[in-house]
Design a protein around this motif. Structure first.
Motif, PDB file in Angstrom:
ATOM      1  N   SER A 196      -1.575   3.530 -12.478  1.00 57.30           N
ATOM      2  CA  SER A 196      -2.867   4.183 -12.278  1.00 57.30           C
ATOM      3  C   SER A 196      -3.463   3.869 -10.901  1.00 57.30           C
ATOM      4  O   SER A 196      -4.379   4.564 -10.447  1.00 57.30           O
ATOM      5  CB  SER A 196      -3.851   3.743 -13.370  1.00 57.30           C
ATOM      6  N   GLU A 197      -2.950   2.817 -10.232  1.00 60.22           N
ATOM      7  CA  GLU A 197      -3.459   2.459  -8.910  1.00 60.22           C
ATOM      8  C   GLU A 197      -2.743   3.205  -7.786  1.00 60.22           C
ATOM      9  O   GLU A 197      -3.047   2.980  -6.615  1.00 60.22           O
ATOM     10  CB  GLU A 197      -3.302   0.949  -8.686  1.00 60.22           C
ATOM     11  N   TRP A 198      -1.807   4.080  -8.126  1.00 59.28           N
ATOM     12  CA  TRP A 198      -0.980   4.739  -7.123  1.00 59.28           C
ATOM     13  C   TRP A 198      -1.052   6.260  -7.233  1.00 59.28           C
ATOM     14  O   TRP A 198      -1.224   6.815  -8.322  1.00 59.28           O
ATOM     15  CB  TRP A 198       0.485   4.316  -7.278  1.00 59.28           C
ATOM     16  N   THR A 199      -0.936   6.936  -6.107  1.00 57.92           N
ATOM     17  CA  THR A 199      -0.743   8.387  -6.047  1.00 57.92           C
ATOM     18  C   THR A 199       0.696   8.635  -5.616  1.00 57.92           C
ATOM     19  O   THR A 199       1.153   8.068  -4.614  1.00 57.92           O
ATOM     20  CB  THR A 199      -1.708   9.023  -5.037  1.00 57.92           C
ATOM     21  N   ASP A 247       2.314  -8.858  -6.019  1.00 55.15           N
ATOM     22  CA  ASP A 247       2.097  -7.414  -6.041  1.00 55.15           C
ATOM     23  C   ASP A 247       3.446  -6.742  -6.253  1.00 55.15           C
ATOM     24  O   ASP A 247       4.495  -7.303  -5.900  1.00 55.15           O
ATOM     25  CB  ASP A 247       1.461  -6.937  -4.738  1.00 55.15           C
ATOM     26  N   GLN A 262       0.808  -1.371 -12.041  1.00 54.59           N
ATOM     27  CA  GLN A 262      -0.150  -0.465 -12.679  1.00 54.59           C
ATOM     28  C   GLN A 262      -0.044   0.897 -11.999  1.00 54.59           C
ATOM     29  O   GLN A 262      -0.534   1.085 -10.883  1.00 54.59           O
ATOM     30  CB  GLN A 262      -1.582  -1.012 -12.542  1.00 54.59           C
ATOM     31  N   THR A 311      -1.617  -6.749  -7.665  1.00 59.73           N
ATOM     32  CA  THR A 311      -1.404  -7.076  -9.064  1.00 59.73           C
ATOM     33  C   THR A 311       0.074  -7.310  -9.304  1.00 59.73           C
ATOM     34  O   THR A 311       0.910  -6.503  -8.897  1.00 59.73           O
ATOM     35  CB  THR A 311      -1.927  -5.961  -9.999  1.00 59.73           C
ATOM     36  N   THR A 322       0.802  -1.219   0.000  1.00 61.44           N
ATOM     37  CA  THR A 322       0.000   0.000   0.000  1.00 61.44           C
ATOM     38  C   THR A 322       0.837   1.273   0.000  1.00 61.44           C
ATOM     39  O   THR A 322       0.289   2.355  -0.229  1.00 61.44           O
ATOM     40  CB  THR A 322      -0.944   0.031   1.220  1.00 61.44           C
ATOM     41  N   ARG A 360      -1.045   3.685  -2.363  1.00 59.20           N
ATOM     42  CA  ARG A 360      -2.068   2.957  -3.118  1.00 59.20           C
ATOM     43  C   ARG A 360      -3.404   3.669  -3.028  1.00 59.20           C
ATOM     44  O   ARG A 360      -3.816   4.136  -1.958  1.00 59.20           O
ATOM     45  CB  ARG A 360      -2.203   1.542  -2.541  1.00 59.20           C
ATOM     46  N   ASN A 361      -4.113   3.747  -4.139  1.00 59.46           N
ATOM     47  CA  ASN A 361      -5.435   4.355  -4.169  1.00 59.46           C
ATOM     48  C   ASN A 361      -6.455   3.441  -3.494  1.00 59.46           C
ATOM     49  O   ASN A 361      -6.347   2.208  -3.537  1.00 59.46           O
ATOM     50  CB  ASN A 361      -5.869   4.625  -5.609  1.00 59.46           C
ATOM     51  N   SER A 413      -7.898  -0.409  -4.435  1.00 59.27           N
ATOM     52  CA  SER A 413      -7.001  -1.162  -5.311  1.00 59.27           C
ATOM     53  C   SER A 413      -6.831  -2.583  -4.793  1.00 59.27           C
ATOM     54  O   SER A 413      -7.126  -2.887  -3.635  1.00 59.27           O
ATOM     55  CB  SER A 413      -5.641  -0.476  -5.394  1.00 59.27           C
ATOM     56  N   ALA A 414      -6.327  -3.452  -5.660  1.00 59.94           N
ATOM     57  CA  ALA A 414      -6.102  -4.853  -5.308  1.00 59.94           C
ATOM     58  C   ALA A 414      -4.693  -5.251  -5.722  1.00 59.94           C
ATOM     59  O   ALA A 414      -4.071  -4.575  -6.555  1.00 59.94           O
ATOM     60  CB  ALA A 414      -7.136  -5.739  -6.004  1.00 59.94           C
TER      61      ALA A 414
END
Length: 540
Positions: free
Chosen positions: A492-495, A456, A490, A486, A357, A479-480, A483-484
């Motif tokens: 796009s799942e992170w800030t 992950d 990706q 992966t 996360t 982590r947004n 999210s799950a």
């Protein structure tokens, strides 16, 4: 400390000579009906269709010899344990909670210098002193005397089951295996014997129903063992069912089961021969109510009735096994059951209860703290199946470099830091673990492993992150929500913070670019309600 060096065998020669010259059997000849096919052939139905009552009667009626607990003649429990739990040489036995081999001779004579005999189902929880339950080899194991005392009569389970996890001690004793733990109510054994212990406890619950007069009680394995009449309860059922699935019977356990039957008692443990029976007789696992709150036994366990796997509903001739974790879908493959449609990689990815996360590259001297934050999507009874690894400067994965230990409640966070001092200074608490694996910069990838496979990741392990969109040098990534895990990164799942966002900061609370420490939510506030999971079909 129990002695583990090879002692002199002076004084034991007569015993050794006798053991080598005769069958280690207390009756006139070995039982010849102990092979799996013959043993269960008298049942009115196939074993996995057999009612509990009929299976109980089988293992009770074939328990034909009651061993003496101690005897000056050959054939007591000491001799039996040396026979069924020794190595190929017959000279050493393995200690159940210590996970080491020690000389079989001498054994303990009340001084706690050598190994002694452990009742997995404790005597103070319903096992008598004169019945067959006291000397039943299916639940007796060689044990380190001091660790045996540390376990005492504690129920089996993780810390935090029925007592606050703050009481936890790990390892459970200074002489116990590193992956043990205990609190005031529970004892967690080493990971590689948890399934064996679970099946021994399930056997005792099935074997002893209190129908043998005054010598035995009705032993009951339960999630609320303290409520069982006559103090004859053992726990914790839900965790034992999970251990049974996560650590299925291996060759050694199957061989021990056969030897106990053939050479000593005459009966078998059906949960080793037919693992499906555990869920058929007991259902699924309940969720814990919270840290130290135990289980709600007014709620029935999850059903194991009609279910399906990924290729459709189980047919009427199939055995259907539901579990609380998709991890269990493929566990019986190779053990006589044919499963459909599960590859190891898809199984691990879909069943990972842990995810990454956050990653952090700090501003303190030396670029500290450096850490990765993990989150438990479900209760993780055994963290040792998870680990982390780093990939520096795009040189590719180095595989799992650090293995976690212990357990993690649902909704909890696990932090792994390069070191502890700067972590404490910056975040105000100590990390869960420290490891040199986290000696990384904000341009290095980090991977989370489950059973040796990546489940992950953050960053591309084959690319130097300098100048890449995922670089977090002197900054962080988080982590947004929702999210799950992966295995393929990706972004796009992170800030991500800006590069050098934490420069000049001395602690997280006062930093203008504060790391969102332990704020992740799995699609909302974590809940302790069980989530539906697919099941597997065990085909005849």
């Amino acid at each position: 400390m129990m002695r583990t060096s090879s002692p002199s065998r002076t004084g034991f020669g007569a015993i050794l000579t006798l053991a080598s010259c005769r069958s280690p059997f207390v009756s006139s000849q070995p039982y010849l009906d102990c092979d799996v096919a013959t043993y269960y052939s008298s049942l009115p139905t196939p074993p996995t269709d057999t009612a509990r009552y009929d299976m109980h009667n089988l293992i009770k009626s074939t328990h034909r010899d009651q061993l003496p607990y101690s005897s000056s003649a050959y054939g007591d429990v000491w001799d039996a344990l040396i026979d069924v739990d020794s190595d190929s040489s017959g000279d050493n036995v393995k200690l159940v909670y210590k996970d080491i081999w020690v000389p079989a001779f001498p054994h303990d004579f009340g001084t706690c210098e050598y190994w002694n005999r452990e009742h997995l189902w404790s005597r103070s929880h319903g096992v008598g002193s004169s019945g067959k339950d006291n000397t039943d080899l299916h639940h007796l194991r060689p044990s380190d005397c001091n660790v045996n005392s540390a376990r005492s009569n504690l129920y089996f389970g993780i810390c935090g089951t029925a007592a606050p996890s703050s009481q936890c001690t790990s390892p459970a004793h200074q002489e116990a295996a590193f992956d043990t733990e205990k609190d005031s109510t529970t004892f967690l054994p080493p990971v590689d014997v948890r399934g064996d212990i679970a099946r021994a406890i399930l056997y005792m619950d099935l074997r002893y129903d209190g129908d043998e007069g005054s010598t035995t009680l009705d032993l009951v394995v339960s999630d609320c063992p303290e409520t069982v009449p006559n103090g004859a309860g053992m726990g914790y059922l839900s965790q034992l069912l999970l251990w049974h699935l996560e650590d299925p019977p291996d060759v050694e356990e199957k061989q021990r089961n056969g030897k106990v039957c053939t050479e000593w008692q005459g009966n078998r443990n059906p949960f080793i021969d037919y693992p499906e029976l555990a869920s058929i007789y007991h259902g699924g696992s309940r969720p814990l109510l919270g840290d130290g709150l135990g289980y709600d036994c007014t709620v029935p366990p999850p059903s194991v009735g009609a279910c399906s796997d990924d290729s459709g509903p189980c047919s009427s001739v199939d055995q259907c096994l539901c579990s609380s974790s998709a991890t269990n879908r493929n566990l019986f493959e190779g053990g006589g059951s044919l499963l459909r449609g599960w590859s190891p990689s898809s199984r691990n990815l879909q069943s990972s209860k842990l995810m990454m996360t956050g990653v952090f590259d700090g501003p303190l001297p030396g670029g500290l703290p450096k850490m990765v934050e993990l989150y438990a999507l479900e209760e993780v009874l055994d963290l040792s199946v998870y680990g982390v690894g780093s990939a520096n400067n795009g040189r590719g994965t180095d595989g799992e470099e650090f293995t976690l230990t212990g357990s993690a409640p649902i909704g909890s966070f696990v932090t792994v830091s390069y070191e502890a001092v700067a972590f404490l200074d910056y975040f105000g608490e100590t990390p869960s673990f420290t490891s040199g694996t986290l000696n990384v910069n904000g341009d290095d990838a980090i991977e989370l492993f489950f059973n040796g496979e990546v489940v992950d990741s953050f960053g591309d392990n084959s690319v130097d992150g300098t100048g890449q969109a995922w670089e977090y040098m002197d900054g962080w990534a988080y982590r947004n929500v929702g999210s799950a895990p992966t295995s393929a990164f990706q972004i796009s799942e992170w800030t991500l913070s800006k590069e050098n966002a934490v420069d000049g900061c001395t602690d997280n609370d006062s930093c203008s670019s504060s790391f969102p420490f332990k704020t992740f939510e799995a699609g909302g506030t974590p809940t302790l309600e069980p989530t539906p999971t697919p099941c597997l079909c065990l085909h005849e």
